[in-house]
Design an enzyme around this catalytic site. Structure first.
Site, PDB file in Angstrom:
ATOM      1  N   ASN A  45      24.262   5.672  -7.983  1.00  0.00           N
ATOM      2  CA  ASN A  45      23.498   4.720  -8.788  1.00  0.00           C
ATOM      3  C   ASN A  45      23.943   4.726 -10.253  1.00  0.00           C
ATOM      4  O   ASN A  45      23.292   4.105 -11.103  1.00  0.00           O
ATOM      5  CB  ASN A  45      22.007   5.048  -8.726  1.00  0.00           C
ATOM      6  CG  ASN A  45      21.415   4.773  -7.355  1.00  0.00           C
ATOM      7  OD1 ASN A  45      21.902   3.917  -6.625  1.00  0.00           O
ATOM      8  ND2 ASN A  45      20.382   5.502  -6.998  1.00  0.00           N
ATOM      9  N   HIS A 133      10.305  -1.067  -2.688  1.00  0.00           N
ATOM     10  CA  HIS A 133      10.647   0.345  -2.549  1.00  0.00           C
ATOM     11  C   HIS A 133       9.455   1.176  -2.070  1.00  0.00           C
ATOM     12  O   HIS A 133       8.299   0.839  -2.305  1.00  0.00           O
ATOM     13  CB  HIS A 133      11.137   0.878  -3.903  1.00  0.00           C
ATOM     14  CG  HIS A 133      11.735   2.235  -3.850  1.00  0.00           C
ATOM     15  ND1 HIS A 133      11.014   3.367  -4.139  1.00  0.00           N
ATOM     16  CD2 HIS A 133      12.983   2.642  -3.515  1.00  0.00           C
ATOM     17  CE1 HIS A 133      11.807   4.428  -4.012  1.00  0.00           C
ATOM     18  NE2 HIS A 133      12.997   4.018  -3.631  1.00  0.00           N
ATOM     19  N   GLU A 177      10.521  -6.027  -6.559  1.00  0.00           N
ATOM     20  CA  GLU A 177      11.679  -5.523  -7.291  1.00  0.00           C
ATOM     21  C   GLU A 177      12.416  -6.731  -7.839  1.00  0.00           C
ATOM     22  O   GLU A 177      12.255  -7.853  -7.330  1.00  0.00           O
ATOM     23  CB  GLU A 177      12.602  -4.714  -6.368  1.00  0.00           C
ATOM     24  CG  GLU A 177      11.963  -3.453  -5.813  1.00  0.00           C
ATOM     25  CD  GLU A 177      12.904  -2.687  -4.892  1.00  0.00           C
ATOM     26  OE1 GLU A 177      14.022  -2.358  -5.316  1.00  0.00           O
ATOM     27  OE2 GLU A 177      12.500  -2.418  -3.748  1.00  0.00           O
ATOM     28  N   SER A 181      16.855  -2.750  -3.624  1.00  0.00           N
ATOM     29  CA  SER A 181      17.721  -1.577  -3.594  1.00  0.00           C
ATOM     30  C   SER A 181      18.568  -1.447  -2.345  1.00  0.00           C
ATOM     31  O   SER A 181      19.553  -0.717  -2.351  1.00  0.00           O
ATOM     32  CB  SER A 181      16.873  -0.312  -3.765  1.00  0.00           C
ATOM     33  OG  SER A 181      15.902  -0.221  -2.737  1.00  0.00           O
ATOM     34  N   ASP A 207       9.768  -4.387 -10.782  1.00  0.00           N
ATOM     35  CA  ASP A 207      10.513  -3.140 -10.917  1.00  0.00           C
ATOM     36  C   ASP A 207      11.991  -3.478 -11.084  1.00  0.00           C
ATOM     37  O   ASP A 207      12.638  -3.977 -10.160  1.00  0.00           O
ATOM     38  CB  ASP A 207      10.292  -2.277  -9.673  1.00  0.00           C
ATOM     39  CG  ASP A 207      10.938  -0.902  -9.787  1.00  0.00           C
ATOM     40  OD1 ASP A 207      11.832  -0.730 -10.638  1.00  0.00           O
ATOM     41  OD2 ASP A 207      10.561  -0.005  -9.021  1.00  0.00           O
ATOM     42  N   HIS A 210      17.095  -1.264 -10.461  1.00  0.00           N
ATOM     43  CA  HIS A 210      18.511  -1.467 -10.143  1.00  0.00           C
ATOM     44  C   HIS A 210      19.140  -2.593 -10.952  1.00  0.00           C
ATOM     45  O   HIS A 210      20.302  -2.946 -10.716  1.00  0.00           O
ATOM     46  CB  HIS A 210      18.672  -1.731  -8.646  1.00  0.00           C
ATOM     47  CG  HIS A 210      18.289  -0.556  -7.808  1.00  0.00           C
ATOM     48  ND1 HIS A 210      19.171   0.461  -7.508  1.00  0.00           N
ATOM     49  CD2 HIS A 210      17.107  -0.215  -7.240  1.00  0.00           C
ATOM     50  CE1 HIS A 210      18.554   1.365  -6.761  1.00  0.00           C
ATOM     51  NE2 HIS A 210      17.301   0.986  -6.598  1.00  0.00           N
ATOM     52  N   LYS A 241      19.474   5.628 -13.260  1.00  0.00           N
ATOM     53  CA  LYS A 241      20.548   4.922 -12.552  1.00  0.00           C
ATOM     54  C   LYS A 241      21.617   4.498 -13.564  1.00  0.00           C
ATOM     55  O   LYS A 241      22.407   5.322 -13.991  1.00  0.00           O
ATOM     56  CB  LYS A 241      19.946   3.765 -11.769  1.00  0.00           C
ATOM     57  CG  LYS A 241      18.985   4.279 -10.680  1.00  0.00           C
ATOM     58  CD  LYS A 241      18.327   3.174  -9.911  1.00  0.00           C
ATOM     59  CE  LYS A 241      17.519   3.721  -8.744  1.00  0.00           C
ATOM     60  NZ  LYS A 241      16.415   4.633  -9.131  1.00  0.00           N
TER      61      LYS A 241
END
Length: 387
Positions: A45, A133, A177, A181, A207, A210, A241
């Protein structure tokens, strides 16, 4: 006798191809050494390749010279565990995101299992994307709120839920997200914000774990790229990450920050991150806007890999640096990952319950310190694997 249940469960996991073990690894920059084999890390990541940047580490240590930040906070922030660097970093975050306030957390998991239980009650409905997630699912379960999940990125399904439920609850929190992910695809933030305008009791929780560092003109994530930072009530991201550190943040209105300081259990009852760690996160985040070249290089690598897999007739949901090679069968996925490791590529199998049944995959995670030549060699290896 008391261990029989655990033994039988582990045996079942082995039979299903879902048994997991913690690997013993040595890290050498973008390379992984395992069992004496050196492999290009295709599972990291560390999206911007900052984790092993010796120059950045030297600059950070030189900045503090002999006056290094404390290596532990020794306490919750509400007791004696708050240091000046925390407030300075939160002010920087709020300034860069152009929001009223920011709040630091120990990890993205801490943020997601703490914020939702704090802000949701029995008069709240949480509506979450089907593929959010595990930490968000756990946060939802810990809350007192009712919840439903809409089909992944299906805005019509979400619209139907909101139309049916919006008069029943005091408030509704949509949870998603920004970059997912496992599939590497993106949420339709513009559509989600439109729902906020349509229903006056809807809030939005995004979120960006990523996306932070990777997307957006200055690396602030998908919300920056789409110009909608100000429209998101709970904008969460992590430092573990692309930002090569540890911890997480929320940018929000001041009233939300004050409320969480009083109500969020993982914040109130956890020892705070070490000041040394917070200072390192501050140091890297402060340079994020200038890391245009690594972001562009990563985007080019990602586009090339996605197109190569499409040309090989592989399913391709991704539009980002997370590129799934979906195989479906658990045992085939494990076998393929092992073979790629033998060829010098540290690829890992992702199986249920992390992903839906029948969608086991190798999650290819690209980083900006990879070269175009290294990626091309990997693609050639994949072509031979598929044939």
């Amino acid at each position: 006798m008391t261990l029989k249940f655990f033994t039988e469960t582990l045996e079942q996991l082995q039979q299903q191809g879902q048994f997991r073990q913690i690997p013993h690894l040595q890290h050498q920059g973008k390379w992984i050494v395992r069992d004496g084999r050196k492999m290009l890390n295709m599972s990291s990541n560390d999206y911007l390749g900052l984790a092993s940047n010796d120059l950045l580490q030297q600059q950070f240590l030189q900045k503090f010279a002999e006056n290094l930040p404390h290596f532990t906070s020794s306490s919750s922030r509400l007791l004696t565990g708050s240091f000046e660097i925390y407030s300075q970093f939160e002010q920087l975050l709020a300034q860069r995101f152009q929001r009223q306030a920011a709040l630091l957390f120990n990890s993205g998991y801490h943020a997601n299992i703490g914020i939702l239980p704090a802000v949701a009650n029995k008069k709240t409905l949480i509506v979450a994307d089907k593929l959010v997630h595990a930490s968000l699912i756990d946060g939802i379960r810990l809350s007192e709120a009712e919840f439903v999940r809409y089909r992944h990125n299906d805005m019509q399904h979400l619209a139907d839920i909101l139309a049916k439920k919006h008069r029943t609850f005091e408030r509704i929190i949509i949870v998603t997200e920004s970059v997912f992910s496992m599939d590497g695809d993106c949420a339709d933030l513009s559509a989600l914000i439109a729902f906020k305008c349509q229903f006056d009791n809807v809030m939005l929780y995004v979120d960006e774990a990523h996306a932070i560092g990777v997307l957006g003109e200055t690396g602030l994530g998908l919300a920056e790229q789409l110009g909608c930072i100000a429209d998101i009530d709970f904008l969460v991201g992590t430092f573990g990450k692309a930002l090569a550190s540890m911890g997480a943040y929320l940018v929000c209105e001041q009233v939300i920050r004050d409320y969480l300081v009083n109500k969020m259990r993982p914040l109130i009852f956890s020892t705070a991150l070490p000041p040394f760690n917070v200072a390192w996160s501050y140091f890297l985040f402060d340079q994020l806007h200038a890391l245009t070249q690594p972001r562009q290089h990563l985007a080019q690598l990602s586009q090339h890999l996605r197109q190569a897999l499409v040309d090989m007739q592989c399913e391709m949901p991704s539009s980002t640096h997370i590129v799934p090679y979906i195989l479906g069968d658990n045992h085939l996925t494990v076998k393929t990952a092992q073979h790629l490791q033998q060829q010098g590529y540290y690829c890992l199998p992702i199986r249920p319950p992390t992903v839906p049944k029948g969608t086991s995959r190798i999650r290819l995670s690209l980083t900006a310190d990879m070269t175009a030549e290294e990626l091309e060699q990997f693609i050639d290896c994949l072509r031979r694997e598929i044939k």
